[in-house]
Design an enzyme around this catalytic site. Structure first.
Site, PDB file in Angstrom:
ATOM      1  NE  ARG A 411      -4.027  -1.873   2.332  1.00 35.18           N
ATOM      2  CZ  ARG A 411      -5.213  -1.730   1.746  1.00 35.18           C
ATOM      3  NH1 ARG A 411      -5.499  -0.604   1.132  1.00 35.18           N
ATOM      4  NH2 ARG A 411      -6.109  -2.713   1.771  1.00 35.18           N
ATOM      5  CD  GLU A 440      -3.652  -4.900   3.701  1.00 34.25           C
ATOM      6  OE1 GLU A 440      -4.744  -5.268   3.213  1.00 34.25           O
ATOM      7  OE2 GLU A 440      -3.231  -3.740   3.639  1.00 34.25           O
ATOM      8  CD  GLU A 451      -8.960  -2.035  -0.285  1.00 32.58           C
ATOM      9  OE1 GLU A 451      -8.588  -1.247   0.601  1.00 32.58           O
ATOM     10  OE2 GLU A 451      -9.134  -3.247  -0.088  1.00 32.58           O
ATOM     11  CG  ASP A 508     -14.676   7.110  -9.350  1.00 32.97           C
ATOM     12  OD1 ASP A 508     -15.476   7.625 -10.149  1.00 32.97           O
ATOM     13  OD2 ASP A 508     -14.339   7.639  -8.272  1.00 32.97           O
ATOM     14  CG  HIS A 731     -18.353  -9.944   3.186  1.00 30.67           C
ATOM     15  ND1 HIS A 731     -17.167 -10.052   3.863  1.00 30.67           N
ATOM     16  CD2 HIS A 731     -19.335 -10.261   4.072  1.00 30.67           C
ATOM     17  CE1 HIS A 731     -17.400 -10.452   5.108  1.00 30.67           C
ATOM     18  NE2 HIS A 731     -18.712 -10.571   5.272  1.00 30.67           N
ATOM     19  CB  CYS A 733     -15.506 -10.343  -3.294  1.00 30.22           C
ATOM     20  SG  CYS A 733     -15.544 -10.923  -1.596  1.00 30.22           S
TER      21      CYS A 733
END
Length: 765
Positions: A411, A440, A451, A508, A731, A733
């Protein structure tokens, strides 16, 4: 079948059987053109159209004899009619047959004299509706549609004039529109008479017409509202075939004339064709229609005529299209074997085979997405199979990772790691995408991929990166003209867009629509690596107005200025751009600072200005962006897409309809009638649009609606018991919302607001 007197028996659904005769005193053998047409007739006895009669119509006399409508290719067969100048039809005397033979080279078209105007027609229509007697209207329709000559004599402004004026068909369009508007609501007997007469016109042989009057007659007939009924499809199909048989130059003329139609009338023609295609594609035993095996030519013919209308609708550079391109979609085709159509189109072993993919304007965005997705899946499987074969050929054990494009990123170094991963794994770009964040424990079932896209795009479009300029008035981005940015990062954005389309992810992004036109210029990467790509040539001020509306306002003022531009404005052919608080001056031509902008050259100044902003000033950057996109999305299926459709596939639709989402929601532990569920939807509907978008992003990973709308989205609300202090969770997904059983609406509203305002980076997905 040829009749006793050289006529032709025609039997049509709901119309009975009629006998079409050549002019009296002539013997005519059907020409190969007519005899080669697919049959639309059956044997049967001849019947008269309208009984012979003589009556007054607003002071104008008319008569109808033996079903010939008073005219047949210029010959007189109107026995018993008044011969004064006020008659509805006053057919010119035919030249004797032997004189026609001897003087054929100098014979000119001879049209009937049909004296009818809008006022008289509407007056008779009103009278007929009041008394219920439509005999005079039947006589009129039998006469005016009896031949191409009578059609032109009725509706042309000057019947004896020919010519091919592309901007004006020289028709009395108000009269034609009035006739067709009233015809729709008339009794079925009038419809039958009009269709019988149209049949005669379509099968007429040896026409002698003024220049382009055959095109005019077909243009008039195509607008007939009677072709909305399946009972008229046998006639309609032959009309379409005659239009298709016109020459290329006549088709160009037809396309130009279609532009002059009112949008609703143009729309009706499109709808008639789409319905015709649907009913023939999915036959449901319509009475009176030929078996599909005998009318296979119907669909290809109708689709090709629809292509003329589509060309007319698109070929309006100076004005807006008559109707939206989406009105050419035939959604019933979503249910055919689309991949069979696609493979037929792609197969070199079946040249000339008809496929809907040859005419992609008729396929909905949902159908094109399906084809593109299936084509992508096939390419993914082939790529994974090659990797597997390569491993086994080296005696290496295969691993599950071989079947995925695995992206591992931190990240804290999102852009750098993403660039490195994509540059290293170029051969794997056409595999299924799977993302993990270092450190993660997330297992990517789709949510982490969403994401990654969201965070990466948000970071790249930050002003600090200097790649894109944000225009707040238009709320969109455009490419920076600065030369200090890395082309690899533009290539990365293109790859991201390609991966999004390839993996059915909504991004987006906020690019103007011209960006997607450039992405399809051309839609397939040229084999010649030096060929220019991503360049639009038919640009205009509207393209720049998408992100620089205030600049376009100034340019329009320049073009409209009535004074002396050179003296009053003092402009030269160099322009200045402000980016990131810096002003850069750019020459638009050689020695630009010495060339003043004048009244004579201001149009050239505007053209060069637009070309610099849209093409030249960003060429290398957009080329990298273009090649990145096509490195993933290279597919012939892309050829079928319009720029607007690519934008929808990449960005989804911004239109939210949460009530459609409510109808499609499943519940686990709750019921639709539970108090908390009713409170939840009430709270959601009352949120401002921005918060509704946040909610959609919270549960799906994006605030855009995918192709097909929210009705196609799967959404599930799961109950979390005995945890009233917990926030709602999601969630992404699975498009699933976990909603605690809150005690009242106030608590629900408060917890939901907190969750929507702080939703990002929740570990496990």
């Amino acid at each position: 079948m040829t009749g006793r007197f050289g006529g032709l028996h025609i039997s049509l659904p709901g119309l009975g059987t009629i006998l079409l005769r050549p002019p009296a005193g002539t013997t005519r053998t059907p020409t190969p053109t007519t005899s080669n047409l697919p049959p639309i007739y059956q044997d049967g006895p001849a019947v008269a159209d309208v009984s012979g009669q003589q009556s007054k119509w607003n002071g104008l006399s008319s008569s109808n004899g033996n079903g010939n409508g008073g005219n047949n290719n210029g010959s007189a067969s109107n026995a018993g009619s008044d011969s004064n100048e006020d008659s509805i039809i006053n057919t010119t005397t035919a030249t004797p047959h032997h004189q026609q033979f001897n003087e054929m080279a100098i014979v000119k078209p001879s049209y009937p004299s049909i004296h009818m105007n809008m006022e008289d027609y509407m007056s008779e229509t009103e009278r007929s509706n009041q008394v219920g007697d439509y005999s005079q209207l039947r006589t009129f329709f039998l006469t005016c549609f009896h031949s191409y000559a009578s059609i032109c004599a009725t509706f042309k402004r000057v019947p004896d004039n020919g010519g091919d004026n592309a901007h004006d068909p020289e028709l009395r369009m108000d009269f034609l529109n009035g006739v067709y508007d009233s015809l729709s609501s008339m009794p079925n007997a009038v419809h039958k008479t009009a269709l019988r007469s149209i049949v005669h016109a379509l099968l007429e042989e040896g026409r002698k017409l003024h220049s382009k009057d055959d095109v005019r007659a077909l243009f008039v007939l195509l607008q007939c509202p009677l072709f909305s009924s399946p009972s008229a499809y046998s006639v309609y199909s032959h009309l379409l075939r005659q239009i298709l048989g016109l020459s290329n130059s006549d088709h160009h003329l037809f396309v130009h004339w279609l532009k002059i139609l009112e949008p609703n009338r143009f729309r009706n023609i499109v709808r008639h064709l789409l319905q015709f295609i649907s009913i023939r594609q999915f036959p449901a035993g319509e009475r009176g229609l030929p078996a599909p095996t005998r009318s296979r030519w119907w669909i290809p013919t109708a689709v090709r005529i629809l292509a003329l209308l589509n060309a007319s609708n698109n070929n309006t550079s100076s004005t807006a299209p008559l109707i939206s391109y989406t009105e050419f979609y035939n959604s019933t085709l979503d249910h055919i074997d689309l991949m069979k159509e696609y493979l037929t189109w792609q197969s070199p072993d079946q040249p000339g085979q008809f496929s809907y993919c040859q005419y992609p304007f008729i396929l909905s965005i949902a159908a094109k997405r399906f084809i593109l997705t299936k084509d992508s899946e096939q390419q993914m499987i082939l790529t994974a199979r090659r990797s597997l074969v390569s491993k086994m050929s080296r005696n290496q054990p295969p691993r599950l990772e071989l079947f995925f494009l695995n992206i591992h990123v931190r990240r804290s170094h999102l852009v750098l790691d993403s660039l490195n991963e994509i540059s290293i794994k170029q051969r794997d770009l056409k595999k299924k995408l799977r993302v993990s964040f270092v450190g993660e424990p997330g297992l990517d079932m789709g949510g982490l991929t969403k994401e990654w896209f969201q965070l990466l795009i948000r970071e790249i479009f930050q002003p600090d990166y200097g790649m894109f300029i944000y225009y707040p008035n238009a709320r969109c981005y455009w490419f920076s003209t600065s030369n200090e940015t890395n082309l690899k990062e533009y290539n990365l954005i293109g790859v991201l867009m390609g991966l999004a389309v390839y993996n059915s992810i909504i991004l987006d992004l906020h690019f103007p629509s011209i960006c997607y036109r450039k992405l399809l210029s051309p839609p397939v990467v040229p084999a010649n690596h030096s060929a220019r790509v991503g360049v639009v040539r038919n640009f205009n001020l509207d393209d720049l107005a998408q992100f620089m509306p205030e600049v376009v306002f100034g340019l329009k003022e320049l073009l409209a200025y009535e004074g002396n531009v050179e003296e009053d404005m003092g402009l030269t052919f160099q322009v200045s751009f402000g980016e990131y608080n810096e002003v850069v001056t750019v020459p638009l031509m050689e020695n630009a600072h010495r060339v003043p902008v004048t009244n004579a050259n201001r149009n050239e100044f505007v053209r060069l200005y637009l070309d610099w902003i849209l093409n030249k000033g960003i060429y290398e950057k957009f080329r990298a962006f273009y090649l990145g996109f096509h490195s993933v999305c290279a597919s012939n299926a892309l050829i079928m897409l319009r720029p607007e459709e690519v934008e929808i596939l990449v960005c989804g639709s911004p239109k939210l309809d949460l009530r459609e989402l409510q109808k499609n929601t499943e519940y686990d532990g709750y019921k639709a009638g539970d108090r908390i569920i009713k409170d939840f939807w009430d709270v959601l509907f009352e949120l401002p649009p921005e918060m509704q978008k946040r909610f959609l992003r919270f549960v799906t990973g994006t605030d855009r609606v995918p192709v097909g709308g929210m009705a196609e989205m799967s959404f599930k609300i799961t109950r979390l018991r005995d945890r009233p202090a917990f926030l709602p969770s999601a969630h992404t997904c699975f498009n699933q919302l976990v909603l605690p059983d809150y005690p009242d609406r106030e608590t629900l509203e408060q917890k939901l607001f907190i969750a929507l305002s702080n939703a990002e980076g929740f570990g496990l997905e």
